[in-house]
Design an enzyme around this catalytic site. Sequence first.
Site, mmCIF file in Angstrom:
data_model
loop_
_atom_site.group_PDB
_atom_site.id
_atom_site.type_symbol
_atom_site.label_atom_id
_atom_site.label_comp_id
_atom_site.label_asym_id
_atom_site.label_seq_id
_atom_site.Cartn_x
_atom_site.Cartn_y
_atom_site.Cartn_z
ATOM 1 N N MET A 8 0.836 -1.207 0.000
ATOM 2 C CA MET A 8 0.000 0.000 0.000
ATOM 3 C C MET A 8 0.869 1.256 0.000
ATOM 4 S SD MET A 8 -3.347 -0.869 2.226
ATOM 5 C CE MET A 8 -2.605 -0.645 3.826
ATOM 6 N N GLY A 14 10.889 -3.336 5.520
ATOM 7 C CA GLY A 14 10.106 -4.584 5.483
ATOM 8 C C GLY A 14 9.630 -4.884 4.071
ATOM 9 N N HIS A 15 9.081 -3.851 3.423
ATOM 10 C CA HIS A 15 8.648 -4.019 2.030
ATOM 11 C C HIS A 15 9.849 -4.357 1.141
ATOM 12 C CE1 HIS A 15 5.544 -0.946 3.477
ATOM 13 N NE2 HIS A 15 4.794 -1.966 3.112
ATOM 14 N N LYS A 127 4.571 -10.473 9.238
ATOM 15 C CA LYS A 127 4.043 -9.425 10.132
ATOM 16 C C LYS A 127 2.515 -9.451 10.135
ATOM 17 C CE LYS A 127 3.645 -4.955 11.644
ATOM 18 N NZ LYS A 127 2.563 -4.464 10.876
ATOM 19 N N VAL A 154 10.560 -7.751 9.515
ATOM 20 C CA VAL A 154 11.737 -6.894 9.675
ATOM 21 C C VAL A 154 11.457 -5.920 10.816
ATOM 22 C CG1 VAL A 154 13.230 -5.189 8.560
ATOM 23 C CG2 VAL A 154 12.312 -7.114 7.237
ATOM 24 N N SER A 163 6.457 -0.706 10.275
ATOM 25 C CA SER A 163 5.093 -0.543 9.771
ATOM 26 C C SER A 163 4.959 0.884 9.265
ATOM 27 C CB SER A 163 4.086 -0.778 10.903
ATOM 28 O OG SER A 163 2.825 -0.251 10.549
HETATM 29 P P1 AMP Z 1 1.338 -3.041 3.485
HETATM 30 O O1 AMP Z 1 1.915 -2.001 2.606
HETATM 31 O O2 AMP Z 1 1.293 -2.679 4.935
HETATM 32 O O3 AMP Z 1 0.030 -3.590 2.965
HETATM 33 O O4 AMP Z 1 2.342 -4.266 3.440
HETATM 34 C C1 AMP Z 1 2.711 -4.863 2.220
HETATM 35 C C2 AMP Z 1 3.427 -6.132 2.496
HETATM 36 O O5 AMP Z 1 4.585 -5.879 3.284
HETATM 37 C C3 AMP Z 1 2.569 -7.144 3.291
HETATM 38 O O6 AMP Z 1 2.792 -8.444 2.788
HETATM 39 C C4 AMP Z 1 3.113 -6.989 4.683
HETATM 40 O O7 AMP Z 1 2.946 -8.162 5.470
HETATM 41 C C5 AMP Z 1 4.584 -6.737 4.407
HETATM 42 N N1 AMP Z 1 5.204 -6.074 5.565
HETATM 43 C C6 AMP Z 1 4.764 -4.998 6.238
HETATM 44 N N2 AMP Z 1 5.561 -4.723 7.278
HETATM 45 C C7 AMP Z 1 6.545 -5.662 7.267
HETATM 46 C C8 AMP Z 1 7.683 -5.936 8.094
HETATM 47 N N3 AMP Z 1 7.979 -5.181 9.140
HETATM 48 N N4 AMP Z 1 8.458 -6.988 7.756
HETATM 49 C C9 AMP Z 1 8.173 -7.774 6.697
HETATM 50 N N5 AMP Z 1 7.119 -7.571 5.882
HETATM 51 C C10 AMP Z 1 6.313 -6.529 6.163
#
Ligand code: AMP
Length: 267
Positions: A8, A14-15, A127, A154, A163
Site C-alpha cells: 500500500m 520490510g517491504h 508481520k 523486519v 510498519s
Molecule cells: P502493506 O503495505 O502494509 O500492505 O504491506 C505490504 C506487504 O509488506 C505485506 O505483505 C506486509 O505483510 C509486508 N510487511 C509490512 N511490514 C513488514 C515488516 N515489518 N516486515 C516484513 N514484511 C512486512
Amino acid sequence: MIGLVPTMGALHAGHLALVERAKTECSPVYASIFLNPTQFGPNEDLSKYPHPLEADLEKLTNARVDGLFLPPAEEIYPPGFSTYVHVEGISERLEGKSRPGHFRGVATVVLKLFEVVQPHFAYFGRKDAQQVRIIQKMVRDLNLNVELVVCPTVREADGLALSSRNSYLSGEERRSATVLFRALQAAEMELSAGMRDTLELQRVMRRILGSEPRARVDYAEIVDADRFEPVVRAGGRCYALLAVRIGSTRLIDNMLIQVGDEVVVEL
Ligand code: AMP
C-alpha cells in the site's frame, strides 16, 4: 518467472526485504502500490495514511524492481463494482473482528492484483500473519495459479516491527511501542522454560502490555497457525498475536511458535 510484491506504499525496509527476496527467485519482479479503500473501515485511517510517492519510487528504483503497478482507484473499482471475495471463518476472527470487512477488502484486491499481474510467485510479510493465512486459503479454495512466499518480519533495532503506521507515533509513543515486542519476548521466555498453558502465556503478555500506560490491548491471543482458533496448550504450529493501541495508533505484531521436541519461535 514473474514475482509480485503487493504493497500500500509508504515503503520501508520490510517491504524492501520482500522485493530483495523476490529478486533472488524471480525475474521480472513487479511491485504494486495501491492504497486499497475497501480494506479500511469508515472510522479508520485511510484519509491520513501516508503516501510519499516520490520517496517510494526512489526506493523501488534503487531496489531494481522491473516494474510498478500503480493503478488509480477507478481502475480497481470501476463504477458499479459489486463482486467481493470472502474467506469464511478465519476472516471473522481477531483482526477481522476488530476491523469488520477488512479481510474482504484484502482478499478482493489481492485476487484482482493476481489477475492483472499474473505472477507465478507473490511475496507477503509474516508481520500480517492472519492476512497471509487468508490469502493462502483463497489461493487454494479458488485454484489460483500462484505460489505464496512468506517472509520474516523486519524490525527496528529495539524490536519494533516496521510498519507504515509507525510514522503516526510521537517520540514518547515510539518508545512505548516496543512493548509489543517485549510482551512477545516474555512469552518466548516462558515457552523456553516449558510453559505450554496458553492462558498463562497470555497472562504474561498482558502483564507486560499492562505495564505500559500508553498501551491499550485490543487482543493478545495464542491460536493455531492454520485456522487461527484459540488453543488451550501451545503445540504444533501456533501464533502469539497482538493488536495494541499506542495512543491513537493501532499496531499489530506476532510470533510464530513451533513446538516439537524443542520450542522454536520466529519473531
Ligand atoms: P502493506 O503495505 O502494509 O500492505 O504491506 C505490504 C506487504 O509488506 C505485506 O505483505 C506486509 O505483510 C509486508 N510487511 C509490512 N511490514 C513488514 C515488516 N515489518 N516486515 C516484513 N514484511 C512486512
